[in-house]
Design a protein around this motif. Structure first.
Motif, short mmCIF file in Angstrom:
data_model
loop_
_atom_site.label_atom_id
_atom_site.label_comp_id
_atom_site.label_asym_id
_atom_site.label_seq_id
_atom_site.Cartn_x
_atom_site.Cartn_y
_atom_site.Cartn_z
N LEU A 198 9.41 -0.27 -8.20
CA LEU A 198 10.74 0.23 -7.83
C LEU A 198 10.79 0.67 -6.38
N PHE A 199 9.76 1.36 -5.92
CA PHE A 199 9.71 1.77 -4.52
C PHE A 199 9.71 0.56 -3.60
N TYR A 200 8.95 -0.44 -3.96
CA TYR A 200 8.88 -1.63 -3.12
C TYR A 200 10.24 -2.33 -3.04
N LEU A 201 10.89 -2.48 -4.20
CA LEU A 201 12.19 -3.14 -4.21
C LEU A 201 13.24 -2.35 -3.45
N LYS A 202 13.20 -1.04 -3.60
CA LYS A 202 14.22 -0.20 -2.97
C LYS A 202 13.97 -0.01 -1.47
N LEU A 203 12.74 0.30 -1.11
CA LEU A 203 12.47 0.66 0.27
C LEU A 203 12.15 -0.53 1.16
N PHE A 204 11.55 -1.56 0.60
CA PHE A 204 11.04 -2.63 1.44
C PHE A 204 11.59 -4.00 1.08
N SER A 205 12.73 -4.03 0.42
CA SER A 205 13.29 -5.34 0.08
C SER A 205 13.69 -6.06 1.36
N LYS A 206 13.74 -7.35 1.29
CA LYS A 206 14.03 -8.16 2.48
C LYS A 206 15.53 -8.25 2.75
N ILE A 207 16.34 -7.65 1.92
CA ILE A 207 17.78 -7.68 2.11
C ILE A 207 18.14 -6.75 3.27
N LYS A 230 0.83 -1.20 0.00
CA LYS A 230 0.00 0.00 0.00
C LYS A 230 0.86 1.25 0.00
N TYR A 231 1.91 1.26 0.82
CA TYR A 231 2.81 2.42 0.85
C TYR A 231 3.52 2.61 -0.48
N SER A 232 3.91 1.53 -1.12
CA SER A 232 4.58 1.62 -2.41
C SER A 232 3.65 2.17 -3.47
N VAL A 233 2.40 1.71 -3.49
CA VAL A 233 1.42 2.21 -4.46
C VAL A 233 1.11 3.67 -4.18
N PHE A 234 0.97 4.02 -2.90
CA PHE A 234 0.70 5.41 -2.54
C PHE A 234 1.86 6.31 -2.97
N ALA A 235 3.09 5.87 -2.73
CA ALA A 235 4.26 6.66 -3.15
C ALA A 235 4.29 6.80 -4.66
#
Length: 162
Positions: free
Chosen positions: A45-54, A5-10
Motif C-alpha cells: 500500500l505504501f508503495y502504491l500510494k507514495l511511489f506510484s508512477k502516476i 526499501k523505503y516501503s518495506v521500512f515504512a
C-alpha cells in the motif's frame, strides 16, 4: 529498488507501532497476528500510494500565489461525495484543486466569476452551517464546504461586482 526499501521500512515501522500499541491494550496473540499482517500488506500500500508512477502534478494548472485574493481548505461535493482540497479565489475565477490524499477522485474545477448568478450559504448535512452554494448561469450548481463561509461569500460577491 530504493523505493521498495523505503516501503518495506515504512511497513516495518507501522507494524512495530501497532505491535506496541496492541500489546499494551490487547492480548499478545492479537498483537503478533495483526502486526505480521500489517507488515505483509502495508509495504504494498505504501508503495502504491507514495511511489506510484502516476504523475498527478501535471494535471493541475499552476496558480500564482500573488494573484490569489482568498484561499482555504475546502471540500467539494461531487457525485454525492465530499472531496478535500483547496479553494482559491482569483479576480476572475474560483479554482478548486483536490489534495494529494484523494488519488481516486482527483480533479480540478474552475468556475469563472462571470458565470456565477448567486452565492448562497447553506447547511451541510442539514445542520452544520459551513456550506457554500454557487448557482451558475450555464452549468449545474456547485457546493463547497468551507470554514468562514460568510467571508467566502463576501469575497466572491465583491469580485463579481468588480
Amino acid at each position: 529498488m530504493i523505493k521498495i526499501k523505503y516501503s518495506v521500512f515504512a511497513g516495518l515501522i507501522f507494524a512495530l507501532i501497532m505491535f506496541i500499541y496492541l500489546s499494551i491494550t490487547s492480548k499478545m496473540d492479537i498483537a503478533v497476528v495483526v502486526s505480521i499482517f500489517i507488515f505483509i500488506v502495508s509495504p504494498f500500500l505504501f508503495y502504491l500510494k507514495l511511489f506510484s508512477k502516476i504523475d498527478f502534478a501535471g494535471k493541475f494548472q499552476k496558480i500564482d500565489k500573488k494573484l490569489v485574493i482568498y484561499s482555504g481548505l475546502s471540500n467539494h461535493l461531487k457525485d454525492g461525495i465530499t472531496i478535500g482540497g483547496t479553494l482559491y479565489l482569483l479576480n476572475d475565477r474560483l479554482i478548486f484543486q483536490t489534495n494529494l490524499i484523494n488519488f481516486l477522485k482527483r480533479h480540478e474545477l474552475t468556475i469563472m466569476l462571470n458565470q456565477i448568478a448567486e452565492v448562497e450559504t447553506v447547511n451541510s448535512f442539514g445542520q452544520i452551517s459551513n456550506g457554500l452554494l454557487l448557482k451558475n448561469r450555464n452549468v449545474e450548481n456547485e457546493k463547497f464546504i468551507v470554514t468562514k463561509r460568510e467571508v467566502w461569500k463576501e469575497q466572491i460577491e465583491k469580485q463579481i461586482v468588480k
